[in-house]
Scaffold this motif. Structure first.
Motif, PDB file in Angstrom:
ATOM      1  N   ALA A  96       0.782  -1.534  -0.006  1.00 19.57           N
ATOM      2  CA  ALA A  96      -0.035  -0.608   0.007  1.00 19.57           C
ATOM      3  C   ALA A  96       0.724   1.664  -0.238  1.00 19.57           C
ATOM      4  CB  ALA A  96      -0.823   0.194   1.142  1.00 19.57           C
ATOM      5  N   VAL A  97       0.731   2.254  -0.883  1.00 17.75           N
ATOM      6  CA  VAL A  97       0.911   3.047  -0.578  1.00 17.75           C
ATOM      7  C   VAL A  97       0.093   4.497  -0.227  1.00 17.75           C
ATOM      8  CG1 VAL A  97       2.322   4.694  -2.469  1.00 17.75           C
ATOM      9  CG2 VAL A  97       2.556   2.332  -2.620  1.00 17.75           C
ATOM     10  N   ASP A  98       0.467   5.314   0.531  1.00 20.40           N
ATOM     11  CA  ASP A  98      -0.038   6.224   0.943  1.00 20.40           C
ATOM     12  C   ASP A  98       0.237   7.876   0.800  1.00 20.40           C
ATOM     13  OD1 ASP A  98      -2.940   5.202   1.295  1.00 20.40           O
ATOM     14  OD2 ASP A  98      -2.047   3.539   2.500  1.00 20.40           O
ATOM     15  N   VAL A  99      -0.347   8.408  -0.115  1.00 22.58           N
ATOM     16  CA  VAL A  99       0.938  10.039  -0.228  1.00 22.58           C
ATOM     17  C   VAL A  99       0.181  10.895   0.433  1.00 22.58           C
ATOM     18  CG1 VAL A  99       2.212  11.547  -1.858  1.00 22.58           C
ATOM     19  CG2 VAL A  99       2.364   8.942  -1.882  1.00 22.58           C
ATOM     20  N   GLU A 159      13.850   3.212   0.712  1.00 17.26           N
ATOM     21  CA  GLU A 159      14.612   4.570   1.169  1.00 17.26           C
ATOM     22  C   GLU A 159      14.424   5.846  -0.123  1.00 17.26           C
ATOM     23  OE1 GLU A 159      19.225   5.144   2.446  1.00 17.26           O
ATOM     24  OE2 GLU A 159      17.890   3.443   2.519  1.00 17.26           O
ATOM     25  N   GLU A 160      14.559   4.562  -1.156  1.00 17.52           N
ATOM     26  CA  GLU A 160      14.663   5.677  -2.716  1.00 17.52           C
ATOM     27  C   GLU A 160      13.156   6.164  -2.461  1.00 17.52           C
ATOM     28  OE1 GLU A 160      15.819   3.832  -6.445  1.00 17.52           O
ATOM     29  OE2 GLU A 160      16.155   1.855  -5.318  1.00 17.52           O
ATOM     30  N   CYS A 165       9.804  11.155  -2.605  1.00 16.07           N
ATOM     31  CA  CYS A 165       8.883  11.847  -2.265  1.00 16.07           C
ATOM     32  C   CYS A 165       9.487  12.881  -0.737  1.00 16.07           C
ATOM     33  CB  CYS A 165       8.366  10.678  -1.243  1.00 16.07           C
ATOM     34  SG  CYS A 165       6.837   9.954  -1.985  1.00 16.07           S
ATOM     35  N   ASP A 166      10.110  12.625  -0.544  1.00 18.68           N
ATOM     36  CA  ASP A 166      10.892  14.197   0.837  1.00 18.68           C
ATOM     37  C   ASP A 166      11.439  15.512  -0.493  1.00 18.68           C
ATOM     38  OD1 ASP A 166      10.252  13.225   2.741  1.00 18.68           O
ATOM     39  OD2 ASP A 166      12.300  11.948   2.930  1.00 18.68           O
ATOM     40  N   GLY A 167      11.770  14.789  -1.946  1.00 14.28           N
ATOM     41  CA  GLY A 167      12.487  15.948  -2.850  1.00 14.28           C
ATOM     42  C   GLY A 167      11.019  16.564  -3.149  1.00 14.28           C
ATOM     43  N   LEU A 168      10.111  16.106  -3.512  1.00  9.57           N
ATOM     44  CA  LEU A 168       8.145  16.906  -4.282  1.00  9.57           C
ATOM     45  C   LEU A 168       8.063  17.513  -2.208  1.00  9.57           C
ATOM     46  CD1 LEU A 168       8.092  14.010  -6.344  1.00  9.57           C
ATOM     47  CD2 LEU A 168       9.548  15.842  -6.708  1.00  9.57           C
ATOM     48  N   ASN A 169       8.132  17.199  -1.825  1.00  8.86           N
ATOM     49  CA  ASN A 169       7.250  17.562  -0.277  1.00  8.86           C
ATOM     50  C   ASN A 169       5.911  16.768  -0.637  1.00  8.86           C
ATOM     51  OD1 ASN A 169       6.920  19.420   1.488  1.00  8.86           O
ATOM     52  ND2 ASN A 169       6.444  20.827   1.160  1.00  8.86           N
ATOM     53  N   LEU A 170       6.149  15.565  -0.106  1.00 11.39           N
ATOM     54  CA  LEU A 170       5.164  15.251  -0.750  1.00 11.39           C
ATOM     55  C   LEU A 170       5.599  13.495   1.104  1.00 11.39           C
ATOM     56  CD1 LEU A 170       4.709  13.365  -4.064  1.00 11.39           C
ATOM     57  CD2 LEU A 170       4.407  15.548  -3.306  1.00 11.39           C
ATOM     58  N   ASP A 171       3.985  13.711   2.147  1.00 10.32           N
ATOM     59  CA  ASP A 171       4.067  12.734   3.190  1.00 10.32           C
ATOM     60  C   ASP A 171       3.703  11.728   2.071  1.00 10.32           C
ATOM     61  OD1 ASP A 171       4.157  11.929   5.230  1.00 10.32           O
ATOM     62  OD2 ASP A 171       2.303  13.356   6.286  1.00 10.32           O
ATOM     63  N   ALA A 172       4.652  10.368   2.525  1.00 10.79           N
ATOM     64  CA  ALA A 172       3.805   9.172   2.205  1.00 10.79           C
ATOM     65  C   ALA A 172       4.696   8.082   3.004  1.00 10.79           C
ATOM     66  CB  ALA A 172       5.401   9.068   0.360  1.00 10.79           C
ATOM     67  N   VAL A 173       3.917   6.414   2.712  1.00 10.36           N
ATOM     68  CA  VAL A 173       4.349   5.779   3.322  1.00 10.36           C
ATOM     69  C   VAL A 173       4.078   4.477   2.339  1.00 10.36           C
ATOM     70  CG1 VAL A 173       2.956   4.114   4.922  1.00 10.36           C
ATOM     71  CG2 VAL A 173       3.316   6.386   5.330  1.00 10.36           C
ATOM     72  N   LEU A 174       4.901   3.701   2.808  1.00 10.61           N
ATOM     73  CA  LEU A 174       5.050   2.778   1.559  1.00 10.61           C
ATOM     74  C   LEU A 174       4.853   1.320   2.458  1.00 10.61           C
ATOM     75  CD1 LEU A 174       5.460   0.705  -0.879  1.00 10.61           C
ATOM     76  CD2 LEU A 174       7.639   1.699  -0.958  1.00 10.61           C
ATOM     77  N   GLU A 175       4.068   0.485   2.990  1.00  8.83           N
ATOM     78  CA  GLU A 175       3.903  -0.644   4.073  1.00  8.83           C
ATOM     79  C   GLU A 175       3.147  -1.779   3.200  1.00  8.83           C
ATOM     80  OE1 GLU A 175       2.403   1.277   7.779  1.00  8.83           O
ATOM     81  OE2 GLU A 175      -0.302   1.070   6.066  1.00  8.83           O
ATOM     82  N   PRO A 176       3.657  -2.894   3.878  1.00  9.54           N
ATOM     83  CA  PRO A 176       2.520  -4.754   3.302  1.00  9.54           C
ATOM     84  C   PRO A 176       1.205  -4.163   3.489  1.00  9.54           C
ATOM     85  CG  PRO A 176       4.802  -4.598   5.017  1.00  9.54           C
ATOM     86  CD  PRO A 176       4.586  -3.146   4.650  1.00  9.54           C
ATOM     87  N   LEU A 177       1.143  -4.263   2.185  1.00  6.96           N
ATOM     88  CA  LEU A 177      -0.304  -4.379   2.546  1.00  6.96           C
ATOM     89  C   LEU A 177      -1.371  -5.312   3.332  1.00  6.96           C
ATOM     90  CD1 LEU A 177      -3.267  -2.765   0.706  1.00  6.96           C
ATOM     91  CD2 LEU A 177      -4.144  -5.287  -0.650  1.00  6.96           C
ATOM     92  N   LYS A 178      -2.081  -4.960   3.957  1.00  9.74           N
ATOM     93  CA  LYS A 178      -3.303  -5.734   5.142  1.00  9.74           C
ATOM     94  C   LYS A 178      -4.393  -5.673   4.710  1.00  9.74           C
ATOM     95  CE  LYS A 178      -0.434  -3.019   8.126  1.00  9.74           C
ATOM     96  NZ  LYS A 178       0.035  -2.114   8.059  1.00  9.74           N
ATOM     97  N   GLY A 179      -4.351  -7.384   4.573  1.00  8.11           N
ATOM     98  CA  GLY A 179      -6.132  -6.953   4.593  1.00  8.11           C
ATOM     99  C   GLY A 179      -5.998  -8.025   3.507  1.00  8.11           C
TER     100      GLY A 179
END
Length: 179
Positions: A96-99, A159-160, A165-179
């Motif tokens: 899952a990716v959330d931005v 990490e990449e 996302c930091d370089g684009l000023n985006l707050d992001a999370v990349l984590e395994p999809l749950k459920g």
């Protein structure tokens, strides 16, 4: 011997009115088919639906032939395409990716480019805009599911992605999809 399922992907777009889901799903059921998967939403003043409909080949043919009339009755543009079962065994890990960010043009394109350059498939995506609490600043959020090849080094990818996302000023999370 298991038989291959046959499907029809239906895309429908029209002015939003109460009862559209009922009428569309009833027509599909009346033709002897079943909605296996769907995405439906209101975008602006328009109702948009994408349906994966399963049925015997002859029932799907009836749906295909009946769609122009269904579209006319519902005031919707309706398109369809035959498809088969989704290929499996690609050894992909669902993540899952959330931005979230201050809204500005190019966010979706930047995210899509990051994953495309790494041959990572975006399997599902939903975006929305909203006003930030207290300030009213226009905000943009993206939620997507991606299929990451199992042989890819996840920590390095994460990490990449976070640096990107930091370089684009985006707050992001990349984590395994749950459920």
């Amino acid at each position: 011997m298991a038989t291959q399922k046959t499907f029809l992907v239906i895309s429908a777009l029209g002015e939003d009115n109460p009862g559209l889901v009922n009428q569309l799903s009833r027509a599909i059921l009346d033709y002897g088919c079943n909605i296996e998967d769907s995405r439906m939403t209101v975008l602006g003043g328009e109702f948009a639906a994408m349906l994966l409909v399963e049925g015997r080949w002859n029932a799907l043919a009836k749906v295909e032939n009946g769609l122009p009339e269904i579209g006319r009755q519902l005031g919707m543009a309706v398109f369809c395409k035959r498809t088969g079962e989704r290929a499996t065994g690609k050894n992909l890990l669902p993540y899952a990716v959330d931005v979230v960010a201050k809204d500005h043009p190019g966010i979706v394109n930047n995210l899509a480019a990051f994953f495309a350059e790494r041959s990572i498939n975006i399997e599902d995506m939903a975006t929305s805009t909203y006003a930030a609490a207290h300030t009213g600043t226009p905000m943009f959020s993206v939620h997507m599911t991606v299929g990451i090849p199992a042989d890819l080094h996840i920590a390095g990818l994460r990490e990449e992605f976070m640096d990107y996302c930091d370089g684009l000023n985006l707050d992001a999370v990349l984590e395994p999809l749950k459920g």
